[in-house]
Design an enzyme around this catalytic site. Structure first.
Site, PDB file in Angstrom:
ATOM      1  N   ASP A 161     -34.950 -53.027  -9.708  1.00 12.94           N
ATOM      2  CA  ASP A 161     -35.968 -51.985  -9.545  1.00 12.94           C
ATOM      3  C   ASP A 161     -36.982 -51.965 -10.679  1.00 12.94           C
ATOM      4  O   ASP A 161     -37.499 -50.915 -11.035  1.00 12.94           O
ATOM      5  CB  ASP A 161     -35.320 -50.592  -9.417  1.00 12.94           C
ATOM      6  CG  ASP A 161     -34.230 -50.567  -8.373  1.00 12.94           C
ATOM      7  OD1 ASP A 161     -34.467 -51.114  -7.281  1.00 12.94           O
ATOM      8  OD2 ASP A 161     -33.145 -50.020  -8.651  1.00 12.94           O
TER       9      ASP A 161
ATOM     10  N   LYS B 173     -40.659 -55.601  -9.403  1.00 11.57           N
ATOM     11  CA  LYS B 173     -40.945 -57.025  -9.177  1.00 11.57           C
ATOM     12  C   LYS B 173     -41.908 -57.216  -8.019  1.00 11.57           C
ATOM     13  O   LYS B 173     -42.763 -58.088  -8.060  1.00 11.57           O
ATOM     14  CB  LYS B 173     -39.645 -57.792  -8.869  1.00 11.57           C
ATOM     15  CG  LYS B 173     -38.724 -57.920 -10.047  1.00 11.57           C
ATOM     16  CD  LYS B 173     -37.476 -58.693  -9.673  1.00 11.57           C
ATOM     17  CE  LYS B 173     -36.558 -57.951  -8.722  1.00 11.57           C
ATOM     18  NZ  LYS B 173     -35.956 -56.736  -9.230  1.00 11.57           N
TER      19      LYS B 173
ATOM     20  N   GLY C 189     -35.135 -54.101  -2.355  1.00 10.19           N
ATOM     21  CA  GLY C 189     -36.208 -53.354  -1.694  1.00 10.19           C
ATOM     22  C   GLY C 189     -37.455 -53.482  -2.530  1.00 10.19           C
ATOM     23  O   GLY C 189     -37.429 -53.231  -3.724  1.00 10.19           O
ATOM     24  N   HIS C 190     -38.529 -53.937  -1.919  1.00 14.18           N
ATOM     25  CA  HIS C 190     -39.774 -54.107  -2.664  1.00 14.18           C
ATOM     26  C   HIS C 190     -40.796 -53.134  -2.130  1.00 14.18           C
ATOM     27  O   HIS C 190     -41.090 -53.147  -0.938  1.00 14.18           O
ATOM     28  CB  HIS C 190     -40.334 -55.513  -2.456  1.00 14.18           C
ATOM     29  CG  HIS C 190     -39.437 -56.579  -2.979  1.00 14.18           C
ATOM     30  ND1 HIS C 190     -38.887 -56.523  -4.224  1.00 14.18           N
ATOM     31  CD2 HIS C 190     -39.013 -57.728  -2.426  1.00 14.18           C
ATOM     32  CE1 HIS C 190     -38.157 -57.605  -4.417  1.00 14.18           C
ATOM     33  NE2 HIS C 190     -38.211 -58.341  -3.332  1.00 14.18           N
TER      34      HIS C 190
ATOM     35  N   GLN D 142     -32.842 -57.925  -7.288  1.00 15.40           N
ATOM     36  CA  GLN D 142     -31.961 -57.214  -8.226  1.00 15.40           C
ATOM     37  C   GLN D 142     -32.400 -57.506  -9.677  1.00 15.40           C
ATOM     38  O   GLN D 142     -33.567 -57.716  -9.909  1.00 15.40           O
ATOM     39  CB  GLN D 142     -30.477 -57.560  -8.024  1.00 15.40           C
ATOM     40  CG  GLN D 142     -29.876 -56.994  -6.738  1.00 15.40           C
ATOM     41  CD  GLN D 142     -30.114 -57.865  -5.525  1.00 15.40           C
ATOM     42  OE1 GLN D 142     -29.951 -59.063  -5.578  1.00 15.40           O
ATOM     43  NE2 GLN D 142     -30.495 -57.267  -4.421  1.00 15.40           N
TER      44      GLN D 142
ATOM     45  N   ARG E 104     -31.343 -43.404  -3.131  1.00 15.85           N
ATOM     46  CA  ARG E 104     -30.581 -42.705  -4.181  1.00 15.85           C
ATOM     47  C   ARG E 104     -31.440 -42.487  -5.424  1.00 15.85           C
ATOM     48  O   ARG E 104     -32.289 -43.319  -5.744  1.00 15.85           O
ATOM     49  CB  ARG E 104     -29.350 -43.548  -4.587  1.00 15.85           C
ATOM     50  CG  ARG E 104     -28.283 -43.586  -3.554  1.00 15.85           C
ATOM     51  CD  ARG E 104     -27.104 -44.429  -4.015  1.00 15.85           C
ATOM     52  NE  ARG E 104     -27.432 -45.853  -4.065  1.00 15.85           N
ATOM     53  CZ  ARG E 104     -26.573 -46.800  -4.403  1.00 15.85           C
ATOM     54  NH1 ARG E 104     -25.348 -46.490  -4.757  1.00 15.85           N
ATOM     55  NH2 ARG E 104     -26.922 -48.065  -4.400  1.00 15.85           N
TER      56      ARG E 104
ATOM     57  N   ASP F 251     -47.523 -46.440 -17.514  1.00 12.47           N
ATOM     58  CA  ASP F 251     -48.169 -45.130 -17.349  1.00 12.47           C
ATOM     59  C   ASP F 251     -47.167 -43.983 -17.224  1.00 12.47           C
ATOM     60  O   ASP F 251     -47.507 -42.839 -17.492  1.00 12.47           O
ATOM     61  CB  ASP F 251     -49.064 -45.149 -16.102  1.00 12.47           C
ATOM     62  CG  ASP F 251     -48.273 -45.530 -14.852  1.00 12.47           C
ATOM     63  OD1 ASP F 251     -47.691 -46.638 -14.840  1.00 12.47           O
ATOM     64  OD2 ASP F 251     -48.202 -44.710 -13.910  1.00 12.47           O
TER      65      ASP F 251
END
Ligand code: IMP
Length: 430
Positions: A13, A16, A40-41, A224, A303, A333
């Site tokens: 996370d 990427k 998940g992207h 991952q 989650r 940021d």
């Protein structure tokens, strides 16, 4: 010509997807080499958000996307993703997507086993994404897997089902006390998936070699993060594949001499989903602020992610394990509002200062972070596009990361949009 690998340096996370999407502009092919739809992207293009789990992010740029042999693929999810992207006007034909004939197929029993085991473990659960990833890699290693080449050949597929399903059902029913799989239903369902996906199945290694011969540039997209690697991560709180850059080779079928650079994605702070030790985790208002400002929810499971300060013990582990040649800092940021920013530069364990990640998880859990404190910049940096225009203290934070790791920062992300990025060096422009 350059081929570049992108990996996450923390626990996944790291953002990427956005960096892959950005660099894909200079690549001809984008390759996934491990993991599955546990990844998940999230990408934002012209204000529109896209979430992909299997198809490489390069699809938005109409690049040839490749799912390598090291990936485990849930065919239903892949078809859903193709349909989702096509419904948004993004073409995903066999001219733009290849699936390795050697990639393993996630079967219904893999998901049932994943869930059943986590339920049995209670408090001790790993916090898997429940997508059947671990059980599928397990079958690959024990030679009970089903590959795409088997899936698309009805006779072989039937043989594989006949050999495997009775044993799985026995285990599901008698050990996990959960529902079993209907062999005939599965055959029919997967035959339909096979018909749909057959045109995409190819020998990916050969395709990559052919691309290399004609001077094509390849981007290898890790999923991952380094510390979820099955060998080098915080075992057993890891995923079931090698997430480090070396697996770009074995997970797609290229040799090491075909890799010319490795970019490590570093979130400007640290997050983790699922269970497992996390030395610089914050349990205070700052942790909550990072979670809220950074919208730290898992793209796959929704989650809440655990949040903490940047940890350069973890980062330097990733520098060594992946042979990083450049860093991309994301979500800088998110730190805009902080008065001061800490960097974990070492751990204290039993009165001793250490700078390596212990293999013993009890030791890692007992590690106390040693922090350096830097001033915050307290300024909105999302509109900034040049390194020199960043507030001096923001530059100081980045330069400190470079000094602590010895790796140059080449990309800085200051917002979710593709354009909200500072590129000081594009790894494809050598
Ligand atoms: P699995 O990969 O579903 O078996 O889950 C194993 C561990 O890896 C769990 O802690 C998951 O939360 C974590 N994990 C798997 N995929 C990702 C990811 O893409 N980002 C972050 N954590 C992940």
């Amino acid at each position: 010509m350059a081929n570049i690998v992108i990996v996450g340096t923390q626990w996944g996370d790291e953002g990427k997807g956005k960096i892959v999407d950005l660099l894909a502009a200079d690549a001809d092919m984008v390759v996934r080499f491990q993991g599955g739809n546990n990844a998940g992207h999230t990408m934002v293009v012209n204000g529109e958000q896209f979430i992909c789990h299997l198809i490489p992010s390069g699809i938005l740029q109409k690049k040839l996307c490749v799912i390598g042999n090291g990936v485990v693929v849930d065919p239903a999810v892949l078809i859903e993703e193709i349909d989702y992207l096509e419904s948004k006007g993004i073409s995903v034909g066999p001219d733009l997507l290849l699936i390795s004939d050697r990639a393993h197929v996630i079967m219904p029993y893999h998901k049932l086993i994943d869930h059943g085991r986590e339920k049995m473990k209670g408090d001790k659960k790993i916090g898997t994404t429940g997508r059947g990833i671990g059980p599928s890699y397990e079958d690959k290693a024990t030679r009970r897997g089903v590959r795409f080449v088997d899936l698309v050949d009805p006779e072989t597929f039937q043989e594989r089902l006949d050999a495997i399903v009775p044993e799985k059902n026995f285990y599901l029913e008698n050990f996990l006390a959960t529902e079993t799989v209907d062999l005939e239903l599965t055959r029919v369902q997967y035959a339909a998936y096979a018909d749909r996906l057959r045109p995409y199945v190819a020998n990916v290694s050969v395709a990559l070699q052919a691309a290399g011969k004609t001077g094509k540039q390849i981007l290898f997209e890790g999923a991952q993060g380094t510390h979820l690697d099955i060998d080098h991560g915080t075992y057993p709180f890891v995923t079931s594949s090698n997430t480090v850059s070396g697996n770009a080779c074995s997970g797609s079928g290229v040799g090491p001499k075909d890799i010319h650079g490795v970019i490590g994605i570093v979130k400007a702070y640290t997050t983790r989903v699922g269970a497992g030790p996390f030395p610089s985790e914050l349990f205070d208002d700052i942790g909550n602020l990072l979670q809220k400002t950074g919208a730290e929810f898992g793209a796959t499971t929704g989650r809440k992610r655990r949040c903490g300060w940047l940890d350069t013990v973890i980062l330097n582990n990733a520098v060594r394990l992946n042979g990083l040649t450049g860093l991309a800092i994301t979500k800088l940021d998110v730190l805009d509002e902080l008065d001061e920013i800490k960097i974990c530069v070492a751990y204290e364990l039993k009165g001793r200062r250490i700078s390596e990640v212990p293999a013993n998880l009890n030791h890692l859990a007992a590690c106390q972070p040693v922090y350096e404190t830097l001033p915050g910049w307290r300024k909105d940096i999302r509109g900034i596009r040049r390194f020199a225009d960043l507030p001096a203290v923001a530059r100081q934070y980045l330069e400190r990361i470079e000094a602590l790791t010895g790796v140059p920062i080449q990309i800085i992300s200051v917002g979710p949009g593709r354009e909200e990025t500072i590129v000081t060096h594009n790894p494809f422009h050598r």
